[in-house]
Design a protein around this motif. Structure first.
Motif, PDB file in Angstrom:
ATOM      1  N   GLU A  35      -2.361  -7.148  12.625  1.00 56.50           N
ATOM      2  CA  GLU A  35      -1.707  -6.695  11.439  1.00 56.50           C
ATOM      3  C   GLU A  35      -0.356  -6.598  11.795  1.00 56.50           C
ATOM      4  O   GLU A  35      -0.027  -6.032  12.656  1.00 56.50           O
ATOM      5  CB  GLU A  35      -2.467  -5.460  11.147  1.00 56.50           C
ATOM      6  CG  GLU A  35      -2.340  -4.841   9.861  1.00 56.50           C
ATOM      7  CD  GLU A  35      -3.116  -3.480   9.658  1.00 56.50           C
ATOM      8  OE1 GLU A  35      -3.815  -3.429   8.570  1.00 56.50           O
ATOM      9  OE2 GLU A  35      -3.034  -2.516  10.318  1.00 56.50           O
ATOM     10  N   LEU A  36       0.247  -6.814  10.663  1.00 52.40           N
ATOM     11  CA  LEU A  36       1.887  -6.728  10.535  1.00 52.40           C
ATOM     12  C   LEU A  36       2.144  -5.848   9.430  1.00 52.40           C
ATOM     13  O   LEU A  36       1.583  -5.763   8.543  1.00 52.40           O
ATOM     14  CB  LEU A  36       2.512  -8.096  10.326  1.00 52.40           C
ATOM     15  CG  LEU A  36       2.217  -9.093  11.300  1.00 52.40           C
ATOM     16  CD1 LEU A  36       2.837 -10.232  10.740  1.00 52.40           C
ATOM     17  CD2 LEU A  36       2.605  -8.761  12.673  1.00 52.40           C
ATOM     18  N   TRP A  37       2.933  -4.682   9.925  1.00 54.23           N
ATOM     19  CA  TRP A  37       3.253  -3.663   8.838  1.00 54.23           C
ATOM     20  C   TRP A  37       4.748  -3.347   8.792  1.00 54.23           C
ATOM     21  O   TRP A  37       5.325  -3.203   9.689  1.00 54.23           O
ATOM     22  CB  TRP A  37       2.589  -2.419   9.377  1.00 54.23           C
ATOM     23  CG  TRP A  37       2.835  -1.168   8.820  1.00 54.23           C
ATOM     24  CD1 TRP A  37       2.976  -1.053   7.375  1.00 54.23           C
ATOM     25  CD2 TRP A  37       3.046   0.310   9.324  1.00 54.23           C
ATOM     26  NE1 TRP A  37       3.286   0.411   7.125  1.00 54.23           N
ATOM     27  CE2 TRP A  37       3.261   1.092   8.313  1.00 54.23           C
ATOM     28  CE3 TRP A  37       2.838   0.605  10.650  1.00 54.23           C
ATOM     29  CZ2 TRP A  37       3.276   2.558   8.635  1.00 54.23           C
ATOM     30  CZ3 TRP A  37       2.987   1.928  10.965  1.00 54.23           C
ATOM     31  CH2 TRP A  37       3.230   2.894   9.865  1.00 54.23           C
ATOM     32  N   GLU A  38       5.221  -3.429   7.681  1.00 54.21           N
ATOM     33  CA  GLU A  38       6.420  -3.093   7.300  1.00 54.21           C
ATOM     34  C   GLU A  38       6.288  -1.499   6.852  1.00 54.21           C
ATOM     35  O   GLU A  38       6.093  -1.519   5.436  1.00 54.21           O
ATOM     36  CB  GLU A  38       7.319  -3.937   6.423  1.00 54.21           C
ATOM     37  CG  GLU A  38       8.821  -3.490   6.030  1.00 54.21           C
ATOM     38  CD  GLU A  38       9.423  -4.299   5.226  1.00 54.21           C
ATOM     39  OE1 GLU A  38      10.494  -4.068   4.557  1.00 54.21           O
ATOM     40  OE2 GLU A  38       9.051  -5.575   5.000  1.00 54.21           O
ATOM     41  N   PRO A  39       6.714  -0.609   7.500  1.00 47.81           N
ATOM     42  CA  PRO A  39       6.480   0.843   7.084  1.00 47.81           C
ATOM     43  C   PRO A  39       7.366   1.009   5.786  1.00 47.81           C
ATOM     44  O   PRO A  39       8.627   0.727   5.920  1.00 47.81           O
ATOM     45  CB  PRO A  39       6.778   1.667   8.136  1.00 47.81           C
ATOM     46  CG  PRO A  39       7.123   0.796   9.246  1.00 47.81           C
ATOM     47  CD  PRO A  39       7.457  -0.565   8.776  1.00 47.81           C
ATOM     48  N   MET A  40       7.141   1.991   4.625  1.00 48.21           N
ATOM     49  CA  MET A  40       7.824   2.541   3.934  1.00 48.21           C
ATOM     50  C   MET A  40       7.237   3.884   3.387  1.00 48.21           C
ATOM     51  O   MET A  40       6.150   4.167   3.385  1.00 48.21           O
ATOM     52  CB  MET A  40       7.650   1.488   2.512  1.00 48.21           C
ATOM     53  CG  MET A  40       8.555   0.226   2.575  1.00 48.21           C
ATOM     54  SD  MET A  40       8.496  -0.824   1.227  1.00 48.21           S
ATOM     55  CE  MET A  40       6.789  -1.042   0.990  1.00 48.21           C
ATOM     56  N   LEU A  41       8.078   4.191   3.048  1.00 45.43           N
ATOM     57  CA  LEU A  41       7.656   5.689   2.424  1.00 45.43           C
ATOM     58  C   LEU A  41       7.337   5.807   0.931  1.00 45.43           C
ATOM     59  O   LEU A  41       7.903   4.832   0.151  1.00 45.43           O
ATOM     60  CB  LEU A  41       8.933   7.106   2.648  1.00 45.43           C
ATOM     61  CG  LEU A  41       9.439   7.374   3.703  1.00 45.43           C
ATOM     62  CD1 LEU A  41      10.743   8.203   3.669  1.00 45.43           C
ATOM     63  CD2 LEU A  41       8.260   8.011   4.597  1.00 45.43           C
ATOM     64  N   HIS A  79       0.793  -1.284   0.048  1.00 45.95           N
ATOM     65  CA  HIS A  79      -0.106  -0.005   0.133  1.00 45.95           C
ATOM     66  C   HIS A  79       0.923   1.358  -0.076  1.00 45.95           C
ATOM     67  O   HIS A  79       2.009   1.271  -0.006  1.00 45.95           O
ATOM     68  CB  HIS A  79      -0.980  -0.024   1.082  1.00 45.95           C
ATOM     69  CG  HIS A  79      -1.763  -1.098   1.163  1.00 45.95           C
ATOM     70  ND1 HIS A  79      -3.189  -0.793   0.412  1.00 45.95           N
ATOM     71  CD2 HIS A  79      -1.936  -2.369   1.478  1.00 45.95           C
ATOM     72  CE1 HIS A  79      -3.875  -2.159   0.479  1.00 45.95           C
ATOM     73  NE2 HIS A  79      -3.081  -2.884   1.358  1.00 45.95           N
ATOM     74  N   GLU A  80       0.287   2.442  -0.057  1.00 45.44           N
ATOM     75  CA  GLU A  80       0.947   3.695  -0.036  1.00 45.44           C
ATOM     76  C   GLU A  80       2.067   3.898   0.918  1.00 45.44           C
ATOM     77  O   GLU A  80       3.075   4.667   0.812  1.00 45.44           O
ATOM     78  CB  GLU A  80       0.209   4.867  -0.279  1.00 45.44           C
ATOM     79  CG  GLU A  80      -0.823   5.274   0.837  1.00 45.44           C
ATOM     80  CD  GLU A  80      -1.999   4.233   0.710  1.00 45.44           C
ATOM     81  OE1 GLU A  80      -3.060   4.702   1.780  1.00 45.44           O
ATOM     82  OE2 GLU A  80      -2.463   3.547  -0.135  1.00 45.44           O
ATOM     83  N   ASN A  81       1.869   3.227   2.025  1.00 47.26           N
ATOM     84  CA  ASN A  81       2.734   3.432   3.351  1.00 47.26           C
ATOM     85  C   ASN A  81       3.382   2.244   3.739  1.00 47.26           C
ATOM     86  O   ASN A  81       3.979   2.110   4.755  1.00 47.26           O
ATOM     87  CB  ASN A  81       2.045   4.118   4.274  1.00 47.26           C
ATOM     88  CG  ASN A  81       0.780   3.171   4.839  1.00 47.26           C
ATOM     89  OD1 ASN A  81       0.281   2.507   4.157  1.00 47.26           O
ATOM     90  ND2 ASN A  81       0.280   3.556   6.077  1.00 47.26           N
ATOM     91  N   GLY A  82       3.448   1.232   2.976  1.00 52.63           N
ATOM     92  CA  GLY A  82       4.244   0.085   3.476  1.00 52.63           C
ATOM     93  C   GLY A  82       3.463  -1.201   2.843  1.00 52.63           C
ATOM     94  O   GLY A  82       2.575  -1.301   2.113  1.00 52.63           O
ATOM     95  N   LYS A  83       4.116  -2.524   3.516  1.00 58.32           N
ATOM     96  CA  LYS A  83       3.738  -3.743   3.440  1.00 58.32           C
ATOM     97  C   LYS A  83       2.885  -4.204   4.619  1.00 58.32           C
ATOM     98  O   LYS A  83       3.291  -3.807   5.587  1.00 58.32           O
ATOM     99  CB  LYS A  83       4.799  -4.493   2.740  1.00 58.32           C
ATOM    100  CG  LYS A  83       5.511  -4.130   1.546  1.00 58.32           C
ATOM    101  CD  LYS A  83       6.180  -5.255   0.912  1.00 58.32           C
ATOM    102  CE  LYS A  83       7.186  -5.947   1.810  1.00 58.32           C
ATOM    103  NZ  LYS A  83       8.195  -6.742   1.199  1.00 58.32           N
ATOM    104  N   LYS A 124       6.706   1.638  -5.143  1.00 56.06           N
ATOM    105  CA  LYS A 124       5.394   1.334  -5.520  1.00 56.06           C
ATOM    106  C   LYS A 124       5.065   0.074  -6.132  1.00 56.06           C
ATOM    107  O   LYS A 124       3.863  -0.441  -5.883  1.00 56.06           O
ATOM    108  CB  LYS A 124       4.950   2.437  -6.562  1.00 56.06           C
ATOM    109  CG  LYS A 124       5.104   3.795  -6.259  1.00 56.06           C
ATOM    110  CD  LYS A 124       4.584   4.601  -7.321  1.00 56.06           C
ATOM    111  CE  LYS A 124       4.506   6.291  -6.862  1.00 56.06           C
ATOM    112  NZ  LYS A 124       4.320   7.318  -7.775  1.00 56.06           N
ATOM    113  N   GLY A 125       5.842  -0.718  -6.450  1.00 55.82           N
ATOM    114  CA  GLY A 125       5.897  -1.962  -7.228  1.00 55.82           C
ATOM    115  C   GLY A 125       6.043  -2.977  -6.049  1.00 55.82           C
ATOM    116  O   GLY A 125       6.210  -4.177  -6.412  1.00 55.82           O
ATOM    117  N   ALA A 126       6.437  -2.760  -5.033  1.00 57.60           N
ATOM    118  CA  ALA A 126       7.174  -3.755  -4.015  1.00 57.60           C
ATOM    119  C   ALA A 126       6.045  -4.656  -3.323  1.00 57.60           C
ATOM    120  O   ALA A 126       5.056  -4.473  -3.397  1.00 57.60           O
ATOM    121  CB  ALA A 126       7.682  -2.809  -2.770  1.00 57.60           C
TER     122      ALA A 126
END
Length: 134
Positions: A120-126, A103-107, A132-134
């Motif tokens: 919910e598990l979240w790997e944050p990304m800018l 999603h726009e803020n991570g996986k 965008k394709g990760a």
């Protein structure tokens, strides 16, 4: 006016053995338990590009967001490597409810704990061109 500055704690009422549930979180999600049985999560331990943040949101009464859990809450845990975490969980026999999704803020991915709570598990990304394709 005084205001809140963050989330100071997350408290769950267990359906069964609280020590066993804490041990599950320690074994499968790497939660470092203190001598008193709980954990203290510290922002300096998180190396994500967003410099650490916590999201707070309310779901509509008809939301299926927490399904298949019948709990009225869901906790989002930040993780440093979602793919590695999911591989560890699958190897340990923990079922992945859904994900991973980008999603726009991570996986994100979702699992159930032994008490039937959706996690919910979240790997944050800018959000930028490189992920965008990760």
């Amino acid at each position: 006016m005084a205001k809140i500055t963050g989330i100071g704690g997350v408290f769950l009422k267990c359906k069964g053995d609280s020590a066993a549930l804490a041990a599950w979180y320690q074994k499968h999600l790497g939660m470092q338990l203190e001598s008193w049985g709980g954990a203290v999560l510290k922002w300096p331990d998180d190396k994500a590009e967003d410099l650490g943040l916590t999201v707070w949101n309310l779901a509509d009464k008809d939301s299926q967001w927490f399904s298949p859990s019948d709990s009225s809450f869901m906790i989002n845990y930040r993780v440093d490597n979602l793919d590695e975490m999911l591989a560890q969980l699958q190897a340990a026999g923990v079922a992945i409810v859904s994900g991973p999704e980008s999603h726009e803020n991570g996986k994100f991915a979702w699992i159930m704990d032994p008490d039937g709570n959706k996690v919910e598990l979240w790997e944050p990304m800018l959000w930028d061109d490189k992920n965008k394709g990760a």
